[in-house]
Design a protein around this motif. Structure first.
Motif, PDB file in Angstrom:
ATOM      1  N   MET A  29      30.400  34.201   8.011  1.00 47.61           N
ATOM      2  CA  MET A  29      31.544  34.537   7.005  1.00 47.61           C
ATOM      3  C   MET A  29      32.199  36.044   7.644  1.00 47.61           C
ATOM      4  O   MET A  29      31.960  36.421   6.810  1.00 47.61           O
ATOM      5  N   ASP A  30      31.546  36.301   8.402  1.00 44.37           N
ATOM      6  CA  ASP A  30      31.605  37.654   8.864  1.00 44.37           C
ATOM      7  C   ASP A  30      32.729  38.380  10.581  1.00 44.37           C
ATOM      8  O   ASP A  30      31.627  37.092  11.431  1.00 44.37           O
ATOM      9  N   VAL A  31      33.833  38.672  10.690  1.00 45.05           N
ATOM     10  CA  VAL A  31      34.093  38.564  12.099  1.00 45.05           C
ATOM     11  C   VAL A  31      34.260  39.752  12.136  1.00 45.05           C
ATOM     12  O   VAL A  31      35.068  40.779  11.780  1.00 45.05           O
ATOM     13  N   LEU A  32      33.936  40.042  13.996  1.00 48.14           N
ATOM     14  CA  LEU A  32      34.694  41.550  14.679  1.00 48.14           C
ATOM     15  C   LEU A  32      34.800  41.166  15.474  1.00 48.14           C
ATOM     16  O   LEU A  32      34.983  39.959  16.203  1.00 48.14           O
ATOM     17  N   SER A  33      36.120  41.923  15.245  1.00 44.10           N
ATOM     18  CA  SER A  33      37.252  42.344  16.925  1.00 44.10           C
ATOM     19  C   SER A  33      36.391  42.769  17.840  1.00 44.10           C
ATOM     20  O   SER A  33      36.521  44.040  17.857  1.00 44.10           O
ATOM     21  N   ASP A  34      36.852  42.416  18.774  1.00 43.57           N
ATOM     22  CA  ASP A  34      36.123  42.596  20.394  1.00 43.57           C
ATOM     23  C   ASP A  34      36.849  43.328  21.190  1.00 43.57           C
ATOM     24  O   ASP A  34      38.671  42.367  21.725  1.00 43.57           O
ATOM     25  N   TRP A  35      37.698  44.368  21.322  1.00 50.43           N
ATOM     26  CA  TRP A  35      38.209  44.975  21.678  1.00 50.43           C
ATOM     27  C   TRP A  35      39.002  45.217  23.210  1.00 50.43           C
ATOM     28  O   TRP A  35      37.587  46.162  23.779  1.00 50.43           O
ATOM     29  N   ALA A  36      39.814  45.123  23.889  1.00 51.24           N
ATOM     30  CA  ALA A  36      39.704  44.775  25.461  1.00 51.24           C
ATOM     31  C   ALA A  36      40.641  45.429  26.179  1.00 51.24           C
ATOM     32  O   ALA A  36      41.803  45.159  25.375  1.00 51.24           O
ATOM     33  N   VAL A  37      40.270  46.847  27.218  1.00 51.22           N
ATOM     34  CA  VAL A  37      41.138  47.721  27.371  1.00 51.22           C
ATOM     35  C   VAL A  37      42.258  47.485  29.010  1.00 51.22           C
ATOM     36  O   VAL A  37      40.689  47.523  29.722  1.00 51.22           O
ATOM     37  N   THR A  38      42.759  46.920  29.409  1.00 54.89           N
ATOM     38  CA  THR A  38      42.817  46.575  31.256  1.00 54.89           C
ATOM     39  C   THR A  38      43.920  47.604  31.833  1.00 54.89           C
ATOM     40  O   THR A  38      45.001  47.739  30.995  1.00 54.89           O
ATOM     41  N   ALA A  39      43.428  48.051  32.840  1.00 51.91           N
ATOM     42  CA  ALA A  39      44.804  48.415  33.274  1.00 51.91           C
ATOM     43  C   ALA A  39      44.840  48.629  34.692  1.00 51.91           C
ATOM     44  O   ALA A  39      43.647  47.761  35.780  1.00 51.91           O
ATOM     45  N   SER A  40      45.812  47.518  35.609  1.00 48.05           N
ATOM     46  CA  SER A  40      46.502  47.085  36.465  1.00 48.05           C
ATOM     47  C   SER A  40      47.326  48.015  37.249  1.00 48.05           C
ATOM     48  O   SER A  40      48.016  48.418  36.755  1.00 48.05           O
ATOM     49  N   PRO A  41      47.922  47.521  38.620  1.00 44.96           N
ATOM     50  CA  PRO A  41      48.992  48.176  39.679  1.00 44.96           C
ATOM     51  C   PRO A  41      50.099  47.467  38.432  1.00 44.96           C
ATOM     52  O   PRO A  41      50.385  46.331  37.720  1.00 44.96           O
ATOM     53  N   PRO A  42      50.908  48.766  38.419  1.00 42.19           N
ATOM     54  CA  PRO A  42      52.094  47.770  37.955  1.00 42.19           C
ATOM     55  C   PRO A  42      53.047  46.828  38.704  1.00 42.19           C
ATOM     56  O   PRO A  42      54.085  46.070  38.669  1.00 42.19           O
ATOM     57  N   LEU A  43      52.520  46.596  40.145  1.00 43.94           N
ATOM     58  CA  LEU A  43      53.477  45.881  40.993  1.00 43.94           C
ATOM     59  C   LEU A  43      52.323  44.962  42.154  1.00 43.94           C
ATOM     60  O   LEU A  43      51.753  46.242  43.061  1.00 43.94           O
ATOM     61  N   THR A  44      52.577  44.240  42.658  1.00 44.33           N
ATOM     62  CA  THR A  44      51.783  43.357  43.828  1.00 44.33           C
ATOM     63  C   THR A  44      52.352  42.694  44.880  1.00 44.33           C
ATOM     64  O   THR A  44      52.507  41.837  44.088  1.00 44.33           O
ATOM     65  N   LEU A  45      52.444  43.430  46.043  1.00 41.32           N
ATOM     66  CA  LEU A  45      53.067  42.418  46.775  1.00 41.32           C
ATOM     67  C   LEU A  45      52.187  41.642  47.325  1.00 41.32           C
ATOM     68  O   LEU A  45      50.770  42.099  47.810  1.00 41.32           O
ATOM     69  N   ARG A  46      52.297  40.171  47.886  1.00 45.58           N
ATOM     70  CA  ARG A  46      52.160  39.111  48.461  1.00 45.58           C
ATOM     71  C   ARG A  46      52.390  39.264  49.436  1.00 45.58           C
ATOM     72  O   ARG A  46      53.371  38.494  49.580  1.00 45.58           O
ATOM     73  N   ASN A  47      51.788  39.068  50.978  1.00 44.27           N
ATOM     74  CA  ASN A  47      52.151  38.401  52.002  1.00 44.27           C
ATOM     75  C   ASN A  47      52.328  36.754  52.287  1.00 44.27           C
ATOM     76  O   ASN A  47      50.933  36.461  52.358  1.00 44.27           O
ATOM     77  N   ASP A  48      52.574  35.857  51.544  1.00 45.56           N
ATOM     78  CA  ASP A  48      52.457  34.447  51.775  1.00 45.56           C
ATOM     79  C   ASP A  48      52.803  33.055  53.267  1.00 45.56           C
ATOM     80  O   ASP A  48      52.878  32.946  53.716  1.00 45.56           O
ATOM     81  N   LEU A  49      53.687  34.783  54.572  1.00 45.08           N
ATOM     82  CA  LEU A  49      53.566  34.538  55.783  1.00 45.08           C
ATOM     83  C   LEU A  49      52.111  34.328  56.396  1.00 45.08           C
ATOM     84  O   LEU A  49      51.862  34.709  56.304  1.00 45.08           O
ATOM     85  N   PRO A  50      52.075  33.201  56.981  1.00 43.14           N
ATOM     86  CA  PRO A  50      50.649  33.369  58.198  1.00 43.14           C
ATOM     87  C   PRO A  50      51.720  34.176  58.987  1.00 43.14           C
ATOM     88  O   PRO A  50      49.612  34.542  60.455  1.00 43.14           O
ATOM     89  N   VAL A  51      51.761  35.547  59.758  1.00 42.71           N
ATOM     90  CA  VAL A  51      51.180  36.058  60.325  1.00 42.71           C
ATOM     91  C   VAL A  51      51.888  37.605  59.687  1.00 42.71           C
ATOM     92  O   VAL A  51      52.516  37.873  58.625  1.00 42.71           O
ATOM     93  N   ALA A  52      51.771  39.288  60.137  1.00 42.13           N
ATOM     94  CA  ALA A  52      51.768  40.142  58.906  1.00 42.13           C
ATOM     95  C   ALA A  52      53.061  40.755  59.291  1.00 42.13           C
ATOM     96  O   ALA A  52      54.408  40.465  60.312  1.00 42.13           O
TER      97      ALA A  52
END
Length: 103
Positions: A29-52
Protein backbone atom coordinates in the motif's frame (compact mmCIF):
# COMPACT_ATOMS: atom_id res chain seq x y z
CA UNK A 1 44.47 38.68 -6.59
CA UNK A 2 42.05 35.87 -5.70
CA UNK A 3 40.32 36.07 -9.12
CA UNK A 4 43.59 35.63 -11.00
CA UNK A 5 44.59 32.74 -8.73
CA UNK A 6 41.23 31.03 -9.30
CA UNK A 7 41.49 31.48 -13.07
CA UNK A 8 44.99 29.97 -13.12
CA UNK A 9 44.11 27.02 -10.87
CA UNK A 10 43.47 23.65 -12.49
CA UNK A 11 39.81 22.83 -12.90
CA UNK A 12 38.02 19.69 -11.75
CA UNK A 13 34.62 18.78 -13.23
CA UNK A 14 32.07 16.08 -12.48
CA UNK A 15 28.94 14.91 -14.23
CA UNK A 16 26.15 14.33 -11.71
CA UNK A 17 22.86 12.51 -12.00
CA UNK A 18 20.00 12.04 -9.59
CA UNK A 19 17.61 9.09 -9.96
CA UNK A 20 14.68 7.87 -7.91
CA UNK A 21 13.39 4.33 -7.67
CA UNK A 22 10.20 3.30 -5.95
CA UNK A 23 10.32 0.79 -3.11
CA UNK A 24 7.07 -0.93 -2.23
CA UNK A 25 6.71 -1.43 1.51
CA UNK A 26 5.12 -4.45 3.17
CA UNK A 27 1.48 -4.82 2.28
CA UNK A 28 1.97 -3.07 -1.06
CA UNK A 29 0.00 0.00 0.00
CA UNK A 30 2.86 2.38 0.71
CA UNK A 31 5.58 3.41 -1.72
CA UNK A 32 8.86 4.98 -0.70
CA UNK A 33 11.18 6.81 -3.09
CA UNK A 34 14.84 5.89 -2.82
CA UNK A 35 17.12 8.55 -4.29
CA UNK A 36 20.60 7.92 -5.66
CA UNK A 37 23.04 10.66 -6.60
CA UNK A 38 26.01 9.62 -8.74
CA UNK A 39 29.09 11.59 -9.71
CA UNK A 40 31.13 10.47 -12.70
CA UNK A 41 33.81 11.95 -14.93
CA UNK A 42 32.53 14.20 -17.70
CA UNK A 43 34.75 12.42 -20.24
CA UNK A 44 36.32 8.96 -20.45
CA UNK A 45 38.97 8.16 -23.06
CA UNK A 46 39.35 4.55 -24.21
CA UNK A 47 42.20 3.17 -26.30
CA UNK A 48 40.86 0.28 -28.39
CA UNK A 49 44.21 -0.16 -30.13
CA UNK A 50 46.49 -3.04 -29.11
CA UNK A 51 49.36 -0.54 -28.59
CA UNK A 52 49.92 2.33 -26.18
CA UNK A 53 49.07 5.87 -27.26
CA UNK A 54 49.84 9.44 -26.23
CA UNK A 55 46.88 11.84 -25.99
CA UNK A 56 46.41 15.59 -25.61
CA UNK A 57 43.10 17.30 -24.74
CA UNK A 58 42.40 20.93 -25.59
CA UNK A 59 39.54 23.17 -24.46
CA UNK A 60 38.43 26.33 -26.21
CA UNK A 61 38.20 29.18 -23.71
CA UNK A 62 34.82 30.80 -23.14
CA UNK A 63 33.72 33.39 -25.69
CA UNK A 64 35.77 31.81 -28.50
CA UNK A 65 39.17 32.40 -26.98
CA UNK A 66 42.34 30.48 -27.65
CA UNK A 67 42.71 26.74 -27.12
CA UNK A 68 44.05 25.77 -23.70
CA UNK A 69 45.73 22.40 -23.10
CA UNK A 70 43.90 20.71 -20.22
CA UNK A 71 45.44 17.24 -20.01
CA UNK A 72 47.95 14.96 -21.69
CA UNK A 73 49.24 11.51 -20.95
CA UNK A 74 49.91 7.96 -22.06
CA UNK A 75 47.23 5.31 -22.37
CA UNK A 76 48.05 1.60 -22.61
CA UNK A 77 46.43 -0.54 -25.27
CA UNK A 78 42.91 -1.56 -24.21
CA UNK A 79 42.96 0.82 -21.24
CA UNK A 80 40.80 3.81 -20.38
CA UNK A 81 41.29 7.00 -18.37
CA UNK A 82 38.78 9.23 -16.62
CA UNK A 83 39.16 12.92 -17.44
CA UNK A 84 38.08 15.48 -14.84
CA UNK A 85 40.00 18.49 -16.19
CA UNK A 86 37.77 19.55 -19.11
CA UNK A 87 34.62 21.66 -19.04
CA UNK A 88 32.27 19.82 -21.41
CA UNK A 89 30.18 22.99 -21.77
CA UNK A 90 33.04 24.35 -23.88
CA UNK A 91 34.43 23.03 -27.15
CA UNK A 92 36.82 20.17 -26.37
CA UNK A 93 39.16 18.57 -28.89
CA UNK A 94 41.83 15.95 -28.64
CA UNK A 95 44.66 14.31 -30.51
CA UNK A 96 46.21 10.90 -30.11
CA UNK A 97 49.29 9.22 -31.51
CA UNK A 98 50.17 5.55 -31.31
CA UNK A 99 53.35 4.93 -29.34
CA UNK A 100 54.41 2.54 -32.13
CA UNK A 101 54.59 5.56 -34.47
CA UNK A 102 57.06 7.25 -32.13
CA UNK A 103 59.63 4.44 -32.30
Amino acid sequence: SPRKAAAAAPSCWFSTACEASELVLQGGMDVLSDWAVTASPPLTLRNDLPVAAHYVLWERAARGGALVMRQQGHLAGGASVNVYSVDMRQQVSGAGLSMRCLL
